[in-house]
Design a protein around this motif. Sequence first.
Motif, PDB file in Angstrom:
ATOM      1  N   GLY A  12       0.842  -1.193   0.000  1.00  0.00           N
ATOM      2  CA  GLY A  12       0.000   0.000   0.000  1.00  0.00           C
ATOM      3  C   GLY A  12       0.869   1.232   0.000  1.00  0.00           C
ATOM      4  N   TYR A  13       0.271   2.321   0.404  1.00  0.00           N
ATOM      5  CA  TYR A  13       0.976   3.602   0.380  1.00  0.00           C
ATOM      6  C   TYR A  13       0.828   4.233   1.766  1.00  0.00           C
ATOM      7  N   GLY A  14       1.908   4.310   2.524  1.00  0.00           N
ATOM      8  CA  GLY A  14       1.829   4.817   3.882  1.00  0.00           C
ATOM      9  C   GLY A  14       0.880   3.963   4.689  1.00  0.00           C
ATOM     10  N   ALA A  15      -0.118   4.621   5.306  1.00  0.00           N
ATOM     11  CA  ALA A  15      -1.042   3.863   6.145  1.00  0.00           C
ATOM     12  C   ALA A  15      -2.149   3.189   5.320  1.00  0.00           C
ATOM     13  N   ARG A  16      -2.180   3.478   4.025  1.00  0.00           N
ATOM     14  CA  ARG A  16      -3.273   2.957   3.197  1.00  0.00           C
ATOM     15  C   ARG A  16      -2.921   1.576   2.639  1.00  0.00           C
ATOM     16  N   HIS A  17      -3.655   0.549   3.087  1.00  0.00           N
ATOM     17  CA  HIS A  17      -3.437  -0.812   2.592  1.00  0.00           C
ATOM     18  C   HIS A  17      -4.242  -1.011   1.319  1.00  0.00           C
ATOM     19  N   VAL A  18      -3.563  -1.466   0.274  1.00  0.00           N
ATOM     20  CA  VAL A  18      -4.251  -1.640  -1.014  1.00  0.00           C
ATOM     21  C   VAL A  18      -4.361  -3.124  -1.384  1.00  0.00           C
ATOM     22  N   LEU A  19      -3.283  -3.872  -1.224  1.00  0.00           N
ATOM     23  CA  LEU A  19      -3.319  -5.311  -1.534  1.00  0.00           C
ATOM     24  C   LEU A  19      -3.448  -6.086  -0.231  1.00  0.00           C
ATOM     25  N   ALA A  37     -11.645  -3.158 -11.654  1.00  0.00           N
ATOM     26  CA  ALA A  37     -12.156  -1.793 -11.770  1.00  0.00           C
ATOM     27  C   ALA A  37     -11.058  -0.788 -11.426  1.00  0.00           C
ATOM     28  N   ASN A  38     -11.292   0.473 -11.720  1.00  0.00           N
ATOM     29  CA  ASN A  38     -10.359   1.522 -11.324  1.00  0.00           C
ATOM     30  C   ASN A  38     -10.172   1.474  -9.815  1.00  0.00           C
ATOM     31  N   GLY A  39      -8.913   1.514  -9.411  1.00  0.00           N
ATOM     32  CA  GLY A  39      -8.620   1.539  -7.978  1.00  0.00           C
ATOM     33  C   GLY A  39      -8.585   0.165  -7.327  1.00  0.00           C
ATOM     34  N   ALA A  40      -8.743  -0.906  -8.109  1.00  0.00           N
ATOM     35  CA  ALA A  40      -8.760  -2.263  -7.529  1.00  0.00           C
ATOM     36  C   ALA A  40      -7.392  -2.684  -7.002  1.00  0.00           C
ATOM     37  N   GLY A  41      -6.333  -2.052  -7.529  1.00  0.00           N
ATOM     38  CA  GLY A  41      -4.984  -2.388  -7.045  1.00  0.00           C
ATOM     39  C   GLY A  41      -4.098  -3.029  -8.096  1.00  0.00           C
ATOM     40  N   LYS A  42      -4.481  -2.921  -9.362  1.00  0.00           N
ATOM     41  CA  LYS A  42      -3.731  -3.594 -10.445  1.00  0.00           C
ATOM     42  C   LYS A  42      -2.309  -3.013 -10.573  1.00  0.00           C
ATOM     43  N   THR A  43      -2.259  -1.685 -10.647  1.00  0.00           N
ATOM     44  CA  THR A  43      -0.946  -1.022 -10.742  1.00  0.00           C
ATOM     45  C   THR A  43      -0.121  -1.311  -9.492  1.00  0.00           C
ATOM     46  N   THR A  44      -0.775  -1.294  -8.359  1.00  0.00           N
ATOM     47  CA  THR A  44      -0.078  -1.547  -7.093  1.00  0.00           C
ATOM     48  C   THR A  44       0.514  -2.953  -7.080  1.00  0.00           C
ATOM     49  N   LEU A  45      -0.202  -3.922  -7.659  1.00  0.00           N
ATOM     50  CA  LEU A  45       0.317  -5.291  -7.732  1.00  0.00           C
ATOM     51  C   LEU A  45       1.623  -5.326  -8.542  1.00  0.00           C
ATOM     52  N   LEU A  46       1.630  -4.663  -9.690  1.00  0.00           N
ATOM     53  CA  LEU A  46       2.855  -4.667 -10.508  1.00  0.00           C
ATOM     54  C   LEU A  46       3.995  -3.964  -9.762  1.00  0.00           C
ATOM     55  N   ARG A  47       3.666  -2.860  -9.090  1.00  0.00           N
ATOM     56  CA  ARG A  47       4.707  -2.135  -8.337  1.00  0.00           C
ATOM     57  C   ARG A  47       5.263  -2.996  -7.210  1.00  0.00           C
ATOM     58  N   ALA A  48       4.392  -3.755  -6.571  1.00  0.00           N
ATOM     59  CA  ALA A  48       4.849  -4.590  -5.450  1.00  0.00           C
ATOM     60  C   ALA A  48       5.766  -5.704  -5.962  1.00  0.00           C
ATOM     61  N   GLU A 192      -4.616  -4.571 -18.359  1.00  0.00           N
ATOM     62  CA  GLU A 192      -5.102  -3.970 -19.610  1.00  0.00           C
ATOM     63  C   GLU A 192      -6.607  -3.720 -19.533  1.00  0.00           C
ATOM     64  N   GLN A 193      -6.978  -2.447 -19.774  1.00  0.00           N
ATOM     65  CA  GLN A 193      -8.409  -2.101 -19.778  1.00  0.00           C
ATOM     66  C   GLN A 193      -9.125  -2.726 -20.973  1.00  0.00           C
ATOM     67  N   ASN A 194      -8.388  -2.856 -22.083  1.00  0.00           N
ATOM     68  CA  ASN A 194      -8.995  -3.470 -23.256  1.00  0.00           C
ATOM     69  C   ASN A 194      -8.959  -4.991 -23.083  1.00  0.00           C
TER      70      ASN A 194
HETATM   71  P1  ATP Z   1      -6.659   2.056 -12.464  1.00  0.00           P
HETATM   72  O1  ATP Z   1      -7.393   1.043 -13.297  1.00  0.00           O
HETATM   73  O2  ATP Z   1      -7.492   3.281 -12.239  1.00  0.00           O
HETATM   74  O3  ATP Z   1      -5.278   2.352 -12.934  1.00  0.00           O
HETATM   75  P2  ATP Z   1      -5.661   0.272 -10.394  1.00  0.00           P
HETATM   76  O4  ATP Z   1      -6.468  -0.962 -10.232  1.00  0.00           O
HETATM   77  O5  ATP Z   1      -4.397   0.167 -11.139  1.00  0.00           O
HETATM   78  O6  ATP Z   1      -6.573   1.425 -10.987  1.00  0.00           O
HETATM   79  P3  ATP Z   1      -4.035   1.322  -8.270  1.00  0.00           P
HETATM   80  O7  ATP Z   1      -3.405   2.389  -9.111  1.00  0.00           O
HETATM   81  O8  ATP Z   1      -3.239   0.165  -7.882  1.00  0.00           O
HETATM   82  O9  ATP Z   1      -5.390   0.819  -8.936  1.00  0.00           O
HETATM   83  O10 ATP Z   1      -4.596   2.053  -6.975  1.00  0.00           O
HETATM   84  C1  ATP Z   1      -5.167   1.331  -5.883  1.00  0.00           C
HETATM   85  C2  ATP Z   1      -5.462   2.334  -4.778  1.00  0.00           C
HETATM   86  O11 ATP Z   1      -4.232   2.893  -4.299  1.00  0.00           O
HETATM   87  C3  ATP Z   1      -6.315   3.514  -5.244  1.00  0.00           C
HETATM   88  O12 ATP Z   1      -7.257   3.786  -4.248  1.00  0.00           O
HETATM   89  C4  ATP Z   1      -5.323   4.642  -5.382  1.00  0.00           C
HETATM   90  O13 ATP Z   1      -5.923   5.882  -5.090  1.00  0.00           O
HETATM   91  C5  ATP Z   1      -4.262   4.300  -4.346  1.00  0.00           C
HETATM   92  N1  ATP Z   1      -2.943   4.781  -4.777  1.00  0.00           N
HETATM   93  C6  ATP Z   1      -2.315   4.493  -5.940  1.00  0.00           C
HETATM   94  N2  ATP Z   1      -1.108   5.089  -6.009  1.00  0.00           N
HETATM   95  C7  ATP Z   1      -0.959   5.782  -4.858  1.00  0.00           C
HETATM   96  C8  ATP Z   1       0.066   6.613  -4.320  1.00  0.00           C
HETATM   97  N3  ATP Z   1       1.219   6.830  -4.984  1.00  0.00           N
HETATM   98  N4  ATP Z   1      -0.138   7.158  -3.102  1.00  0.00           N
HETATM   99  C9  ATP Z   1      -1.292   6.935  -2.415  1.00  0.00           C
HETATM  100  N5  ATP Z   1      -2.299   6.160  -2.862  1.00  0.00           N
HETATM  101  C10 ATP Z   1      -2.141   5.587  -4.059  1.00  0.00           C
END
Ligand code: ATP
Length: 236
Positions: A12-19, A37-48, A192-194
């Motif tokens: 996650g990011y700081g105190a915010r847990h995402v995965l 969906a947007n915000g589900a954590g897909k990008t966060t998974l790749l970053r992790a 991928e959104q598509n």
């Molecule tokens: P999208 O399809 O919109 O790209 P996603 O599934 O890739 O969405 P993430 O980008 O992983 O989602 O974001 C997951 C959650 O983490 C969201 O609520 C987002 O606001 C939060 N988040 C993402 N990046 C950061 C960041 N750098 N700092 C704080 N919160 C973040």
Amino acid sequence: MSLLTIEGLQAGYGARHVLHGINLSMDDGQILVVLGANGAGKTTLLRAISGTISRTGSITFDGKRIDQLSARRVVAAGIAHVPQGRGTFADLTVDENIRLGAYLRSSADAKRDRERWLAFFPRLRERLSQQAGSLSGGEQQMLAITRALMVQPRLLLLDEPSLGLAPLITRDLVNTLAEIRKETGMTVLIVEQNANLALAIADDGMVLESGSVVLRDSAANLVGNDEVRRIYLGYE
Ligand code: ATP
């Protein structure tokens, strides 16, 4: 054989847990699409996975734990990450960007590989001395992928490669990815959104919801799944 095994991954990011405890495995040579969906954590998974954010849990790649490694060492272990927004250096030329991808390697090796990847992306060859910032969106995405391939990865992480691209360009790009996999056996994890296009070249897909994996199945089964079709593929 499993190339990547993830167990109990949290990030996650700081105190915010995402995965919230992701488990997943990928076979060598597999293409896996991540839907959600947007915000589900897909990008966060790749970053992790790539170590660009801190994470807990275990990530085993090619038989070795990589979850404690820095992002640089994850690259050296064989994982290349093409982030959303592409991350090429706008002021450098196409060729300079490509060469940067090979900074860990001998120049003879890198030269041979550069030729190999340019064969997949002939438009880049025509633009080697052009500034990366002046490329079209599709060309910039090709460049970002080529630079990542120059790392000689066994696993390529792609974050929404079609973002901002016209449908035909996206189709070409996805087809080129399928060719690269066919020819090299590379393993690809793609957000991928598509989803229609991505599932057409994928072996498997998974759905992330609020930071958890809620579904994992073959691409063919997902395309036939009513709920997936309605939510992610745009069919009624
Ligand atoms: P999208 O399809 O919109 O790209 P996603 O599934 O890739 O969405 P993430 O980008 O992983 O989602 O974001 C997951 C959650 O983490 C969201 O609520 C987002 O606001 C939060 N988040 C993402 N990046 C950061 C960041 N750098 N700092 C704080 N919160 C973040």
